[in-house]
Design a protein around this motif. Structure first.
Motif, PDB file in Angstrom:
ATOM      1  N   SER A   6     -75.312 -51.022 -12.035  1.00  0.00           N
ATOM      2  CA  SER A   6     -74.742 -49.966 -11.197  1.00  0.00           C
ATOM      3  C   SER A   6     -74.124 -50.576  -9.946  1.00  0.00           C
ATOM      4  O   SER A   6     -74.676 -51.510  -9.365  1.00  0.00           O
ATOM      5  CB  SER A   6     -75.828 -48.962 -10.782  1.00  0.00           C
ATOM      6  OG  SER A   6     -75.329 -48.068  -9.795  1.00  0.00           O
ATOM      7  N   ALA A  55     -81.053 -40.837 -13.687  1.00  0.00           N
ATOM      8  CA  ALA A  55     -79.896 -41.340 -14.436  1.00  0.00           C
ATOM      9  C   ALA A  55     -80.307 -42.192 -15.625  1.00  0.00           C
ATOM     10  O   ALA A  55     -79.538 -42.332 -16.578  1.00  0.00           O
ATOM     11  CB  ALA A  55     -78.992 -42.153 -13.511  1.00  0.00           C
ATOM     12  N   THR A  75     -74.579 -44.591 -14.944  1.00  0.00           N
ATOM     13  CA  THR A  75     -74.980 -43.516 -15.859  1.00  0.00           C
ATOM     14  C   THR A  75     -74.100 -43.509 -17.100  1.00  0.00           C
ATOM     15  O   THR A  75     -74.574 -43.329 -18.227  1.00  0.00           O
ATOM     16  CB  THR A  75     -74.894 -42.149 -15.162  1.00  0.00           C
ATOM     17  OG1 THR A  75     -75.557 -42.221 -13.899  1.00  0.00           O
ATOM     18  CG2 THR A  75     -75.523 -41.057 -16.000  1.00  0.00           C
ATOM     19  N   ASN A 110     -81.171 -38.964 -18.147  1.00  0.00           N
ATOM     20  CA  ASN A 110     -80.233 -37.870 -18.395  1.00  0.00           C
ATOM     21  C   ASN A 110     -79.302 -38.103 -19.583  1.00  0.00           C
ATOM     22  O   ASN A 110     -79.075 -37.184 -20.384  1.00  0.00           O
ATOM     23  CB  ASN A 110     -79.401 -37.597 -17.133  1.00  0.00           C
ATOM     24  CG  ASN A 110     -80.202 -36.928 -16.037  1.00  0.00           C
ATOM     25  OD1 ASN A 110     -81.257 -36.341 -16.286  1.00  0.00           O
ATOM     26  ND2 ASN A 110     -79.726 -37.015 -14.813  1.00  0.00           N
TER      27      ASN A 110
END
Length: 393
Positions: A187, A88, A61, A91
């Motif tokens: 990630s 994510a 993120t 956002n």
């Protein structure tokens, strides 16, 4: 009692590579967000993927947030973002007080539809509101139609941010995902194909990659100026990856290819043992691609008597984890006021309980199930999962 089967969980190397790097950090007392593990992890990842520059951060993120800032996204800007994804991906657009515009998927890859993306560009350029960036996602490790999408972005001179959080190890036309766009996101969350317990990485693939990466590093370390005292001219963030976490990542990177191979084996096992059941289909495997199959996902036909909730309940009864497909962002209450662009006309809600609509992404959500895809699963585990599903038929 039957052993619990996870959807996806951390899988440390059998050789203990991670412990070696962690021990080195303890022995040298480099346990803060500095140290050799961080710099070497960045170099090793960039080399593995043939990326421009890599910056190790606290989360995927955070990497998306930094990519948006590097792309110049600020208050009031519009950002086109794939709707079928985890929140994510979207956002951080709001972190910068920009406005997300969600784009529908297409059936060939389940990812952003180039047709819908073109429609969005036409719509917003007529309004004089050209987007500042485009965020695509390689969902569940399936590569998007990246060349088509990249060409559209280049035609409109808009940076492409490639969310490869779920697709580390996926190769499309000879290149790793995350290296096609101006920026790539990785990630290392606990459920990803390799993990650092948490953490992420930003890949910078622009012509000025060195300069951009240095700016990201500056923001990610509280935007501290090179002065003998603490001085700041910009707002910064505490986004740097720690040396301990990076040590785990270095060890995990050594077994990435092995994890991809196992994930693909799991997908092929399900395809072989469940593919003959009426009404079941599987996530697409695009041509000229080697997908990491992070999660194996099935779809149930609209007229199939067995529904997604039936499969999830049957697996839960066997102490087996499964999950629905991501609920699209345009159907999330928090983004209810945001625009959604789809190639499907006459959009309407099909299911009042879930809020699923008749868009491509809405239907993938309504009819999909993420099957347990833990890389530690044995053939006995896979057989147990398949038997629980087969009994529903």
């Amino acid at each position: 009692m039957k052993q619990h089967i996870f959807l996806a969980s951390p899988h440390m190397s059998e050789e203990g590579y991670e412990q070696q790097y962690i021990q080195e950090a303890f022995d040298t007392n480099w346990i803060a967000p500095l140290g050799r593990n961080v710099t070497e992890f960045e170099k090793e990842m960039a080399a593995k993927l043939s990326a421009g520059k890599a910056v190790a951060l606290s989360a995927g993120t955070a990497a998306i947030h930094m990519a948006l800032k590097a792309a110049g996204v600020s208050q009031g800007d519009f950002v086109f973002c794939q709707s079928l994804t985890f929140s994510a991906s979207a956002n951080p657009i709001v972190y910068e007080k920009a406005v997300p515009v969600f784009i529908d998927s297409e059936e060939d890859t389940w990812n952003m539809s180039p047709e819908a993306l073109e429609l969005a560009f036409c719509k917003y350029e007529k309004l004089g509101k050209k987007p500042k960036a485009v965020v695509i996602v390689h969902l569940y490790g399936i590569c998007a139609k990246i060349n088509e999408i990249k060409e559209i972005c280049e035609q409109h001179e808009v940076p492409l941010i490639e969310d490869a959080a779920e697709s580390l190890g996926t190769v499309c036309q000879g290149r790793y995902t995350g290296t096609f766009g101006d920026y790539g996101i990785i990630s290392f969350n606990g459920n990803k194909i390799i993990t650092t317990s948490g953490g992420g990485m930003l890949l910078v693939n622009t012509e000025d990659a060195v300069e951009k990466a240095a700016k990201v590093l500056y923001w990610a370390t509280q935007a501290r100026e090179p002065a003998p005292w603490y001085q700041h001219t910009e707002i910064g963030y505490n986004y740097r990856m720690s040396n301990i976490v990076a040590g785990i990542g270095r060890g995990q990177l050594k077994v990435l290819d092995r994890r991809v191979e196992k994930k693909r084996y799991i997908f092929e096992y399900y395809h072989k043992h469940l593919g003959n059941l009426p009404g079941i289909s599987f996530m697409p495997m695009p041509e000229n691609a080697y997908c990491n199959c992070w999660l194996s996902v099935i779809q149930l036909a609209g007229d199939c008597a067995v529904r997604p909730k039936d499969i999830m309940r049957a697996l839960e009864a066997e102490d087996v984890e499964s999950r629905p497909v991501w609920k699209p962002m345009h159907l999330q209450p928090v983004f209810a006021a945001c625009d959604f662009v789809s190639q499907v006309q006459d959009l309407h809600i099909m299911d009042e309980e879930t809020g699923a609509d008749n868009s491509v992404s809405g239907q993938l959500f309504a009819h999909g199930v993420c099957m347990p895809s833990d890389s530690k699963m044995t053939d006995e585990d896979l057989q147990r999962v398949c038997q629980a599903v087969q009994e529903l038929w």
